[in-house]
Write a protein that holds these residues in place. Structure first.
Motif: not given
Length: 699
Positions: A558, A503, A538, A507, A333, A530-531
């Motif tokens: 995540v 996802e 982020k 979220c 990630t 969140h993703g």
């Protein structure tokens, strides 16, 4: 192909040599990995249908898949809702509806009242009681015409290939290879067959394709049948041998030799803001020993959350840099890649090494500059995500690849990165790291191509996290606890999990939770990660959390890997019953990174199932990732623990990890025997079970 070859080795013939398989069918069969007659023999049934007895209609229950026989009473077409045709049949004991959605006029005319029908299908509840939807049916003169003396195999299919095409082709393959003198070669040594009381290969294949009359479907699917056990054993063995062959093939390459000068090493270690544990030093010594050899290292480092794997990778990187080679570090990630980038930039700040960062988000001039630095060698270390695989990325002299949490990458991706490192006849060393402890039995199957090191010691001063299991009915108490916690200048995480794979929904849940907590806790500064957020957003939120400009971080899973904020000592996980134990343990590992007491609250939805209670109790009682992984394996089974849906995952033809895990213990010694005494059996076994995906083993 000459007749003599055909006679001596019919199993090597292409499938087009069989009656009824033209070029079109052959192309479709290729999608199932079927190219030759032997491939058909090893395309084994998924399950079996029992057409050996007719069940009276009065005895039918929902969920049964069975054979019935009755006389048509009437046939009617229904236009309301989705158009369908309903036909009612009756035997001496009762009546049953048959429902068809795809139907021709000609079929309706066939099903006249008084016609005797044999039907095979699944029994369900319908509008008018029990029914069969789209059964296989046959018009017969008498019920006896329907009965088959043995079970009917059901094979895995692909588009355009029906059960009947496969059954006919496999029947011919069985007749050609198993019922003639030119029997298919049995590559398992006779001694092994005797030791485990396994039947011969011919007998085992015959039994599974044409089960004898006394065998029931339950006996076969139960896994205790010697014929099945023997083939599962052989399949596990083939996978194990393929991995070992891959390791030998990889080790036959030349690799750069790294010699690390002790003064340089000590200076680097003394600059670190912490002391290395004994376990870290032991693993570093194992890596140093690997990298002194002229063959490529293939080592997996397993270490519990917070055991300090990253600094071990940094010392491996120092060895490569010292020998004039570049290092590529890949994380699953962007969040984790960014954290590695910050750590490596700090640790290597006093050296002449340039550390660069490469993800899919890096665009334009900044990207060109980074790619140029890798190609001309000015950059010594690159840290990134799967963007490192892209064709536009060239290395000047890559000597070491570090892959973090490698089970999250597909096999193709790992291959691509390794190919990049080939230059001047040398291949890079590979170091793979995971914080997911792998139970020993699974490691034997999935990682037998790797040398394994374990960091089994936490840094001094790390206190175990105190874990509590709390019902969501006490949610308000938990929220009150956050206010008290933040008043003591400490920080907290709130993790939202959803059962949906989506996802978007995850979220949304995190956004709603963050809104609610902001209203309820006006004095607490709340951040959200969140993703679906951009990497820069982020990063800004994580950085604010790290700098203590934010008290409570609301996040999806995540943050499972790699976020390090020592002041955060409280973690609340919503709906923990929806996650695997190892994943919960990973999340919990985000706290307990400082020297103060830390807490993890598992906020479950009641009522909890028995299995749910058991799993959360294990987490409450243990902080040891290896113990948790073994318990997880007992409770959820290997398929779920390994994450069988992942890319690059082993696909089996007949083995079932859940059912057959007891056989895994027998495999390493059998593989050793074959390597030492029957090396000519290795390639045929791999070809037979794995076929054309052989080179994956080298990853």
């Amino acid at each position: 192909m000459s007749a003599s070859i055909n006679h001596s080795a019919p199993h090597t013939l292409p499938v087009t040599a069989l009656t009824g398989i033209g070029s079109q069918s052959a192309a479709r069969l290729e999608k199932l990995g079927i190219h030759t007659v032997q491939d058909l023999l090893f395309h084994l049934p998924l399950r079996y249908q029992d057409r050996s007895r007719i069940v009276p209609i009065a005895e039918l229950l929902p969920g049964m898949t069975t054979l019935v026989c009755g006389t048509v009473e009437f046939t009617d077409s229904i236009q309301r809702g989705r158009p369908s045709v309903v036909c009612r049949i009756a035997d001496a004991s009762g009546t049953l509806s048959l429902r068809f959605f795809h139907f021709s006029v000609q079929q309706s005319q066939q099903l006249k009242p008084g016609t005797l029908l044999g039907c095979f299908g699944e029994i369900r509840y319908g509008y008018q009681g029990l029914e069969m939807v789209h059964p296989e049916y046959k018009i017969v003169a008498c019920a006896e015409q329907l009965l088959e003396t043995t079970l009917t195999p059901v094979y895995p299919l692909t588009e355009g290939v029906s059960q009947s095409i496969l059954r006919k082709a496999i029947k011919q393959a069985v007749a050609l290879c198993l019922q003639s003198d030119s029997a298919i070669a049995d590559w398992l040594p006779h001694g092994l067959l005797q030791q485990y009381r396994y039947p011969s290969l011919t007998d085992a294949l015959q039994t599974l394709h044409n089960p004898p009359p006394h065998l029931s479907a339950d006996i076969i699917s139960g896994g205790s049948l010697p014929a099945l056990k023997r083939l599962v054993f052989e399949e596990f063995l083939a996978h194990h041998l393929a991995l070992l062959q891959g390791k030998l093939a990889y080790k036959s390459w030349q690799a750069p030799v790294f010699q690390l000068n002790d003064t340089v090493k000590q200076a680097f270690i003394e600059h670190l803001p912490f002391r290395l544990t004994g376990a870290q030093q032991r693993v570093i010594a194992e890596i140093e020993n690997d990298c002194r050899q002229p063959q490529p290292m293939l080592r997996l480092v397993q270490g519990d959350v917070g055991s300090g794997k990253t600094v071990v990778a940094a010392l491996a990187a120092l060895m490569a840099l010292n020998a004039g080679f570049q290092v590529a570090i890949m994380a699953p990630t962007e969040l984790l890649a960014e954290q590695h980038f910050r750590n490596f930039s700090t640790w290597f700040a006093d050296t002449a090494t340039q550390v660069v960062f490469l993800t899919g988000q890096l665009k334009g001039k900044a990207r060109q500059t980074t790619l140029q630095a890798l190609a001309d060698g000015t950059a010594g270390i690159v840290i990134g995500t799967h963007a490192l695989f892209q064709d536009s990325v060239y290395f000047h002299k890559l000597g070491l690849i570090v892959i973090d949490e490698q089970h999250r990458f597909g096999v193709h991706q790992r291959l691509a990165l390794r190919e990049k490192g080939q230059h001047g006849g040398l291949r890079p060393h590979q170091l793979i790291m995971t914080a997911t402890p792998i139970p020993r039995t699974l490691a034997m199957l999935q990682y037998s191509d790797l040398d394994i090191s374990i960091i089994d010691e936490l840094p001094p001063g790390r206190k175990p996290v105190v874990t509590s299991v709390i019902s969501s009915e006490r949610r308000q108490d938990v929220i009150g606890r956050i206010e008290h916690w933040v008043a003591q200048q400490r920080q907290a995480y709130w993790v939202c999990t959803l059962i949906e794979e989506s996802e978007v929904l995850q979220c949304e849940a995190a956004e709603k939770t963050a809104e609610y907590l902001t209203e309820t806790l006006p004095t607490v500064r709340i951040g959200l990660v969140h993703g679906r957020m951009k990497a820069a957003e982020k990063d800004a939120v994580m950085q604010a959390f790290k700098n203590r400009d934010c008290d409570l971080l609301v996040a999806t899973t995540v943050i499972e890997v790699g976020v390090d904020v020592p002041n955060a000592g409280l973690m609340i996980i919503e709906n923990p019953e929806r996650l695997g134990l190892s994943q919960l343990h990973q999340l919990r590992g985000r706290v307990g990174r400082g020297n103060q007491d830390s807490y993890c609250l598992l906020l479950y939805q009641s009522p909890l199932s028995q299995a749910g209670k058991q799993r959360l109790a294990i987490l409450k009682e243990s902080n040891d990732g290896f113990v948790i992984a073994e318990k997880d394996l007992e409770l959820r089974g290997p398929g779920e623990v390994m994450g069988t849906r992942q890319t690059g995952q082993i696909q089996f033809k007949i083995a079932d990890l859940e059912r057959d895990s007891d056989l895994l213990e027998l495999i390493p010694s059998a593989a050793q025997l074959i390597h030492q005494q029957h090396p000519d059996a290795i390639q045929p076994l791999i070809q037979r079970w794995i076929g054309h995906s052989r080179h994956y083993a080298e990853v």
